[in-house]
Design an enzyme around this catalytic site. Structure first.
Site, PDB file in Angstrom:
ATOM      1  N   HIS A   1      21.428   2.887  12.826  1.00 39.34           N
ATOM      2  CA  HIS A   1      20.786   3.233  12.888  1.00 39.34           C
ATOM      3  C   HIS A   1      19.932   2.743  11.172  1.00 39.34           C
ATOM      4  CE1 HIS A   1      16.006   2.151  14.308  1.00 39.34           C
ATOM      5  NE2 HIS A   1      16.924   1.331  14.302  1.00 39.34           N
TER       6      HIS A   1
ATOM      7  N   ASP B   1      19.279  -2.939   8.882  1.00 38.36           N
ATOM      8  CA  ASP B   1      18.660  -1.982  10.343  1.00 38.36           C
ATOM      9  C   ASP B   1      20.026  -1.606  10.971  1.00 38.36           C
ATOM     10  OD1 ASP B   1      16.632  -1.690  12.136  1.00 38.36           O
ATOM     11  OD2 ASP B   1      17.294  -2.711  13.544  1.00 38.36           O
TER      12      ASP B   1
ATOM     13  N   SER C   1      10.166   4.032  13.151  1.00 44.30           N
ATOM     14  CA  SER C   1       9.236   2.808  12.957  1.00 44.30           C
ATOM     15  C   SER C   1       8.003   3.861  11.844  1.00 44.30           C
ATOM     16  CB  SER C   1       8.582   2.392  13.864  1.00 44.30           C
ATOM     17  OG  SER C   1       7.492   1.258  13.408  1.00 44.30           O
TER      18      SER C   1
ATOM     19  N   LYS D   1      10.976   3.322   5.714  1.00 47.89           N
ATOM     20  CA  LYS D   1      12.572   2.765   5.296  1.00 47.89           C
ATOM     21  C   LYS D   1      13.078   1.522   4.449  1.00 47.89           C
ATOM     22  CE  LYS D   1      14.946   1.038   9.636  1.00 47.89           C
ATOM     23  NZ  LYS D   1      15.296   1.136  10.390  1.00 47.89           N
TER      24      LYS D   1
END
Length: 536
Positions: free
Chosen positions: A218, A255, A236, A240
């Site tokens: 991820h 992602d 979150s 990123k």
């Protein structure tokens, strides 16, 4: 089961298979799944229960073959009896039969043809079908795949509900997002959040790929002009997307990726970006990808749950509907991308943590064992709220920086990660994008421009030969210098006026690491990881 579904598809009176993108856009407007915004994008709003993922309604079928591979102690792995899934699957087929029209798309997950998994999505929603075109890849790369004789079938009924009383003691609500890994099937009923479709397929890949010696990650990924790639892992709010979107580096994806002996590859065809508070000055590429003007039949960006005024303009700073407004768009709408979405094994891995305690350094270099440990823990912190003044931040651990989707036993991912960073001599850094000089409310957050300089130094190998000092609470190695950065901020203890307060705060967070490790992973992962755990 699949034969029953295929027969139903073949016999339906009005089934539209792999129709064009423009046709799906027109259908979505005609069917009132979405409306046209001023710039040509499609705006849509979901039911209030569908503004984000619904973990309590997300299930994994506890089948005989796969059940030993799944960590059922993980709070996100809700087991579902195979008999109950069979009832849901059959009911979903009955619902499909009653629809006026059905949309079928045949796509694949995975930019590397060797590891691409075919996914057939069946829905009564043209907008869902369009979403799969945005997010999943074209099928023409499929013939080389190790999954070439297999297909994942996904039924999506976003506006229906499970109403039968037979589910009352088996399903917590009238919504269900369920995955049957053994039989490669999935069902989404009652969730119109696009992320339910996207993340169901990422979860499937995170289950299947480790058996193929591929690590699902991820993360976002980009490639520099020198040909070397980097990956960024973070929860979150850690930065990123912003940090991986570098004008000097081409983006593979934002992602979901896989890491094999052939290199890294993006799973997806597009992005599903958060739109809340998006600022053109800070994220111009994402903003342009979503907000560029075009004829609506060519546009096809899907904007979910953002505030839109009657004149068709958006206010992305208005969070009254949700703080999780999203936009789905193809990667091709971005300017600086690597079209193949593939690259060599990463030379650099960046773990991002927004530490609101203010006790982590802006950057630290990790050993292989530490890299495995911090990957396992997936640490960041979030604020509990500020309505009654400043409060302590809430420590958050999400294994492998994606706990809801990394469903297998933790050793399966940790060992594979350790194997690859050792084999390819990958350098791993921990970067704090949170607070310095004190915790939230006392210190200040690192300026994004400072963090970008630090990350650029790591990506350009300018931290490879500098001196490092040992930090005692988290057992980290902190550089004593970093090009373009003041030495005064590199050791977090030096930035606090009250050194004793720093010590207390650092000890507290280190103990939270130790307690979480003991509670969640002790006895489930290699014992040497305990040796690098803070607080021990």
């Amino acid at each position: 089961m699949k034969e029953i579904l295929n027969n139903q598809i073949d016999s339906h009176k009005n089934i539209l298979i792999d129709i064009s993108r423009s046709e799906l856009i027109e259908k979505s407007v005609k069917n009132k799944n979405a409306i046209i915004s001023k710039n040509g994008a499609l705006a849509t709003w979901t039911h209030k229960e569908s503004t984000g993922r619904s973990p309590k309604d997300t299930y994994i079928v506890k089948n005989h073959k796969s059940k030993k591979k799944i960590d059922w102690s993980s709070p996100n792995n809700n087991p579902l009896d195979p008999k109950v899934f069979k009832m849901i699957w059959n009911d979903a087929i009955q619902i499909l039969k009653e629809k006026d029209e059905l949309f079928v798309t045949n796509r694949v997950i995975g930019a590397d043809a060797k590891y691409a998994l075919k996914v057939k999505t069946i829905s009564d929603s043209s907008l869902t079908a369009l979403f799969t075109l945005n997010m999943f890849r074209e099928e023409d790369i499929f013939t080389e795949s190790i999954f070439k004789d297999e297909e994942f079938q996904l039924i999506v009924l976003p506006y229906d509900k499970l109403k039968d009383k037979k589910y009352s003691d088996k399903i917590v609500s009238d919504m269900v997002i369920a995955s049957d890994f053994d039989n490669k099937r999935g069902v989404v009923i009652g969730s119109s959040y696009g992320g339910s479709v996207k993340k169901l397929m990422f979860t499937a890949m995170s289950f299947y790929l480790p058996d193929k010696n591929v690590l699902p990650i991820h993360c976002s990924a980009n490639k520099g002009k020198d040909g070397n790639s980097a990956i960024f892992l973070g929860l979150s709010g850690t930065g990123k997307t912003t940090l991986s979107g570098d004008k000097n580096r081409s983006l593979l994806g934002d992602d979901e990726h896989g890491w094999s002996d052939d290199g890294i590859f993006n799973f997806e065809n597009g992005c599903y970006a958060k739109m809340i508070d998006i600022d053109y000055k800070k994220e111009p590429e994402i903003y342009d990808a979503v907000m560029h003007k075009d004829d609506y039949k060519n546009h096809g960006v899907i904007i979910e749950n953002a505030m839109m005024y009657p004149n068709g303009t958006f206010d992305f700073f208005d969070s009254r509907l949700t703080k999780n407004s999203r936009a789905s768009y193809p990667l091709s709408f971005l300017k600086n991308i690597k079209k193949s979405s593939k690259s060599v094994a990463p030379k650099t891995v960046i773990f991002l943590a927004a530490d609101a305690n203010g006790v982590l350094p802006p950057i630290a270099k990790l050993s292989i064992e530490q890299a495995m440990f911090w990957y396992l823990m997936g640490y960041t912190s979030k604020l509990a709220g500020t309505e009654t003044g400043v409060v302590d931040p809430q420590t958050t651990f999400s294994r492998f920086f994606g706990e809801p989707f990394m469903v297998r036993n933790p050793d399966d991912y940790a060992r594979l990660f350790g194997k690859y960073i050792k084999k390819y001599e990958t350098t791993v850094y921990l970067v704090n994008t949170g607070w310095t000089g004190g915790p939230y409310g006392e210190g200040k957050r690192f300026d994004i421009l400072v963090t970008k300089k630090i990350v650029n130094a790591a990506l350009s190998y300018r931290l490879k030969n500098v001196d490092y000092e040992n930090e005692k609470y988290f057992k980290l190695k902190i550089p004593t210098s970093c090009p373009g950065i003041s030495k005064n901020i590199l050791n977090p203890r030096n930035t606090w006026k009250n050194k004793e307060a720093y010590d207390l705060r650092a000890k507290k967070l280190a103990n939270e690491f130790a307690n979480h490790f003991d509670k969640t992973f002790k006895g489930k992962v290699d014992s040497f990881l305990e040796n690098v755990c803070p607080g021990k």
